[in-house]
Enzyme design. Structure first.
Site, short mmCIF file in Angstrom:
data_model
loop_
_atom_site.label_atom_id
_atom_site.label_comp_id
_atom_site.label_asym_id
_atom_site.label_seq_id
_atom_site.Cartn_x
_atom_site.Cartn_y
_atom_site.Cartn_z
N LYS A 170 0.82 -1.22 0.00
CA LYS A 170 0.00 0.00 0.00
C LYS A 170 0.85 1.27 0.00
O LYS A 170 0.40 2.32 -0.49
CB LYS A 170 -0.96 0.01 1.20
CG LYS A 170 -1.82 -1.24 1.34
CD LYS A 170 -2.63 -1.56 0.10
CE LYS A 170 -3.13 -3.00 0.15
NZ LYS A 170 -3.53 -3.56 -1.14
N GLU A 193 -2.60 8.41 7.61
CA GLU A 193 -3.45 9.25 6.74
C GLU A 193 -4.46 9.99 7.59
O GLU A 193 -4.83 9.54 8.67
CB GLU A 193 -4.27 8.37 5.78
CG GLU A 193 -3.52 7.79 4.64
CD GLU A 193 -4.42 7.02 3.68
OE1 GLU A 193 -5.56 6.64 4.06
OE2 GLU A 193 -3.97 6.81 2.56
N GLU A 248 -10.00 1.33 -6.12
CA GLU A 248 -10.93 1.61 -5.03
C GLU A 248 -10.70 3.03 -4.50
O GLU A 248 -9.56 3.41 -4.21
CB GLU A 248 -10.64 0.57 -3.94
CG GLU A 248 -11.65 0.44 -2.85
CD GLU A 248 -11.21 -0.62 -1.83
OE1 GLU A 248 -10.85 -1.75 -2.22
OE2 GLU A 248 -11.19 -0.27 -0.64
N GLU A 288 -6.87 1.76 -2.71
CA GLU A 288 -6.05 0.64 -3.13
C GLU A 288 -6.55 0.12 -4.47
O GLU A 288 -7.64 0.50 -4.91
CB GLU A 288 -6.04 -0.48 -2.07
CG GLU A 288 -7.39 -0.90 -1.56
CD GLU A 288 -7.28 -1.76 -0.28
OE1 GLU A 288 -7.45 -2.97 -0.42
OE2 GLU A 288 -7.03 -1.22 0.82
N ASN A 325 -7.40 -3.42 -6.47
CA ASN A 325 -7.57 -4.86 -6.37
C ASN A 325 -7.24 -5.48 -7.72
O ASN A 325 -7.86 -5.15 -8.73
CB ASN A 325 -8.99 -5.20 -5.94
CG ASN A 325 -9.31 -4.60 -4.58
OD1 ASN A 325 -8.54 -4.78 -3.63
ND2 ASN A 325 -10.40 -3.87 -4.49
N PHE A 343 -25.27 -11.36 13.37
CA PHE A 343 -24.75 -11.75 12.07
C PHE A 343 -23.64 -12.81 12.17
O PHE A 343 -22.74 -12.84 11.33
CB PHE A 343 -24.24 -10.54 11.29
CG PHE A 343 -25.31 -9.51 11.02
CD1 PHE A 343 -26.12 -9.61 9.90
CD2 PHE A 343 -25.52 -8.46 11.90
CE1 PHE A 343 -27.11 -8.66 9.66
CE2 PHE A 343 -26.51 -7.51 11.67
CZ PHE A 343 -27.31 -7.60 10.53
C1 MV4 Z 1 -9.93 4.80 5.15
C2 MV4 Z 1 -11.13 5.28 5.71
C3 MV4 Z 1 -11.20 6.57 6.09
N1 MV4 Z 1 -10.12 7.39 5.93
N2 MV4 Z 1 -8.90 5.64 5.01
C4 MV4 Z 1 -11.19 0.20 4.87
C5 MV4 Z 1 -10.76 -0.83 3.90
C6 MV4 Z 1 -9.51 -0.35 3.28
N3 MV4 Z 1 -9.59 -0.51 1.87
C7 MV4 Z 1 -9.41 1.08 3.67
N4 MV4 Z 1 -10.53 1.39 4.49
C8 MV4 Z 1 -10.80 2.65 4.91
N5 MV4 Z 1 -9.79 3.53 4.76
C9 MV4 Z 1 -9.01 6.89 5.40
N6 MV4 Z 1 -7.98 7.69 5.26
C10 MV4 Z 1 -12.19 4.38 5.87
C11 MV4 Z 1 -12.03 3.07 5.47
C12 MV4 Z 1 -13.16 2.22 5.67
C13 MV4 Z 1 -13.86 1.69 4.60
C14 MV4 Z 1 -13.48 1.89 3.29
C15 MV4 Z 1 -14.18 1.35 2.26
C16 MV4 Z 1 -15.30 0.56 2.52
C17 MV4 Z 1 -15.67 0.32 3.79
C18 MV4 Z 1 -14.97 0.87 4.85
C19 MV4 Z 1 -15.38 0.63 6.16
C20 MV4 Z 1 -14.68 1.16 7.19
C21 MV4 Z 1 -13.57 1.95 6.95
#
Ligand code: MV4
Length: 649
Positions: free
Chosen positions: A93, A177, A252, A265, A267, A325
């Site tokens: 990442k 971040e 994403e 990120e 995928n 769940f």
């Molecule tokens: C974040 C965020 C808020 N701010 N980064 C969760 C999965 C991973 N791909 C990164 N994620 C997140 N990164 C910053 N700077 C919130 C999430 C996040 C989230 C992101 C996408 C879909 C669902 C999520 C659920 C909780 C947190």
């Protein structure tokens, strides 16, 4: 495509659907995935044995495993996916974030280098402002993250994040971040061939998730207009091109409430939710991946990509919404997918499933039973199709989330497209209990109940007097009485079947409903229309009337003669009709164990007793937090159905 396919399967999956569907299938090991679906050597052996030319890794398991892709390429077998270099880069990442910055893709404000000391983290956090989020460079999909609200927590969070990252991934690098609160998860599908052509197929919104497990996805996103789509798409394509990406991939983003989007990120695989993109673009992504792997050029350009209508995907999970769940296991004693009935003619519903009736949902794999995908001209139309299809989907033997999905589809905020990644936890909390209160239109249920009751009464009257006793014979001579009272959620609805003339007309408390559609007492589904609106209701008959399942509501319906209903209202309210504090035996059987003591505190989902019936042990669980007030049975006691085993305070 005319390509011979060979499925690999574990011991647990001998009877699985993908095994039946492939031209051939080969067993690769025991049920635990470490010995089978993650066993690279076993799969390479299967490739050699069958002479396969290429391997599609699906999603999960080895789909983003660069080592596996490398081994395949070494043995001259095509990996149907991206280049090894892209898998490696996007798996890191920190490197992928730097790559995104170079390619001009917006990233979340922060620091794209590993942070090593608490003091360093504190300095960066002070600069970007709290809350901040710590992320393991080797993590992803929600693994190895820490949310930090203030400077006082940051040192401890960093230490634990680094040690978790080291333990889980063997890579302790962590970056920092700004935390974007209440974001939406929106991702762009890209396709790239080996000739330097890269396009995007628009976005999917996947904000409806619980604990990083997606539940509902859709395409397009109600939050993205043509301009934003073009911008996000162009950035995603730029990133894919910058890493010489090939095959299908997903970039994403999180999008904040002001429509700012930030790269999270990439995928490097086909994603579970790809069908919604296929539905709106008309492209088959797996076909495209295979053609690309074979060296073909993309046959379409960016300007050829059209997004038509709206698609929605619901993931049908074997899980128990009542018990927070928790994943569920068991045998699908009854399993019937929608569209096998009267609605089976149009092309607006698609089901991607891995199971069929009689199959066992085991604890070895992901608890997903099926994906239900619908399409409509508009988002509303796709949702309506989904609600109807959910009503038609029959799953018995394994606890499932169909009612929860139906409740989601009916939620006003969901319908308005007001989504964030916190939607489920904010609107539903950490569990879901279907109820018969607040159904949007109880009179419709009452009308259908009247029609079904009419069918039953008609049957009864038709039974020949010769087969009945004298009482029935006299009853036969009486005119069919078509006045009843339907009791639903404590409300009495006088119901009259006014005519039977191809269509039925039902008067419910004076309102007229025209009901079409047939039903016979053996059927577990009523499919028809009420006042021209298609409706599908799952029907369970019981002594008092019916239990209906519709739009995520469980409605217990009693039907009585007006005189009996009148008497019921005059009777004193039953002392205690509330059984929510009781644990009752779900079947006649033998108490095997009582797993709690009087006075003990229990939590929702705790095992409280075990009942044996027909040589099967059935575990009973607490359906709420509470304290055990009194235990009425001991191990060895035999119990009747609904016999009280224990009471809660
Ligand atoms: C974040 C965020 C808020 N701010 N980064 C969760 C999965 C991973 N791909 C990164 N994620 C997140 N990164 C910053 N700077 C919130 C999430 C996040 C989230 C992101 C996408 C879909 C669902 C999520 C659920 C909780 C947190």
């Amino acid at each position: 495509m005319g390509i011979r396919t060979i499925a690999v399967f574990s011991e647990a999956d001998r009877g699985a659907l993908h095994v039946d569907m492939a031209s051939d299938a080969i067993e690769i090991g025991p049920a635990p995935s470490a010995g089978s679906y993650l066993n690279q050597e076993a799969i390479l052996e299967a490739v050699e044995e069958t002479g396969a030319e290429a391997v599609h890794p699906g999603y999960g398991f080895l789909s983003e495993n660069a080592e596996f892709a490398e081994k395949l390429e070494e043995s001259g077998v095509k990996f149907i996916g991206p280049p090894i270099s892209a898998i490696n880069l996007m798996g890191d990442k920190i490197r992928s974030k730097k790559m995104a910055v170079e390619a001009g893709v917006p990233v979340v404000p922060g620091f794209a280098d590993p942070v090593e000391s608490g003091a360093g983290a504190e300095r960066i956090a002070a600069e970007i402002g709290y809350p901040v989020i710590l992320k393991a460079s080797a993590g992803g999909g929600g693994k190895g993250m820490r949310l930090v609200d203030s400077a006082s927590q940051i040192n401890e969070a960093l230490v634990s994040c680094i040690s978790e990252a080291e333990a889980s991934f063997g890579d302790g690098r962590v970056f920092i971040e700004k935390f974007i609160s209440d974001p939406r998860h929106i991702e762009i599908q890209v396709l790239a061939d080996t000739h330097g052509n890269t396009i995007h197929l628009g976005e999917r919104e996947c904000s409806i998730q619980r604990r990083h497990q997606k539940v509902v996805e859709e395409a397009p996103s109600p939050f993205v207009d043509q301009e934003l789509r073009g911008e996000m798409g162009a950035r995603a394509v730029a990133l894919a091109a910058a890493v010489d990406y090939v095959s299908a991939g997903t970039v994403e983003f999180i999008v904040d409430q002001n429509h700012n989007f930030y790269f999270l990120e990439m995928n490097t695989r086909l994603q579970v939710e790809h069908p919604v993109t296929e539905f709106v673009t008309g492209l088959d992504l797996v076909e495209q991946m295979i053609r690309i792997a074979a060296g073909e050029r993309l046959e379409i350009e960016q300007s050829d990509v059209e997004v038509n209508g709206w698609a929605m995907e619901s993931r049908v999970y074997a899980e128990d919404p009542i018990r927070g769940f928790l994943p569920a296991i068991g045998r699908l004693t009854r399993y019937k997918e929608p569209m096998s009935g009267v609605f089976g003619t149009d092309k607006s519903v698609r089901i991607d499933s891995g199971a069929s009736e009689g199959d066992t949902i085991s604890r070895y794999y992901d608890p997903m039973i099926a994906k239900l995908i619908t399409h409509g001209k508009t988002r509303d139309a796709a949702i309506s199709q989904m609600r109807r299809a959910l009503d038609e989907f029959i799953v018995i033997g394994v606890t499932h989330n169909l009612d929860f999905l139906a409740a989601l589809m009916g939620h006003p905020k969901f319908r308005a497209g007001e989504l964030t990644t916190n939607f489920i936890s904010e609107e539903f909390g950490d569990r879901f209990i279907p109820a018969d209160t607040s159904h949007p239109d109880p009179k419709i249920l009452a009308a259908v109940a009247g029609v079904l009751h009419g069918v039953l009464e008609g049957r009864r009257a038709q039974i020949s007097p010769r087969h009945r006793d004298g009482l029935a014979a006299t009853r036969e001579d009486m005119p069919l009485d078509d006045h009843w009272v339907v009791i639903l959620n404590r409300t009495h609805y006088p119901v009259r079947l006014a005519e039977t003339n191809g269509e039925q007309v039902v008067l419910v408390d004076g309102d007229r409903f025209s009901v079409s559609g047939g039903w016979s007492p053996e059927q577990e589904l009523f499919t028809g229309a009420v006042n021209g609106e298609e409706i599908c209701i799952q029907v369970d008959r019981n002594e008092a009337g019916f239990r209906f399942r519709h739009y995520g509501f469980l409605a217990d319906i009693r039907i009585l003669r007006p005189v009996a209903a009148e008497m019921l209202t005059r009777m004193p309210e039953k002392r205690d009709t509330d059984t929510s504090n009781l644990v009752m035996s779900p079947m006649p059987g033998l108490v095997v164990s009582i797993d709690v003591d009087e006075g003990q505190e229990v939590r929702l989902g705790d095992k409280v007793a075990v009942i044996e019936a027909m040589k099967m042990e059935n575990q009973l669980f607490a359906e709420c937090d509470g304290v055990v007030a009194k235990i009425h049975c001991q191990p060895g006691d035999s119990v009747d159905v609904d016999q009280v085993i224990m009471e809660f305070e």
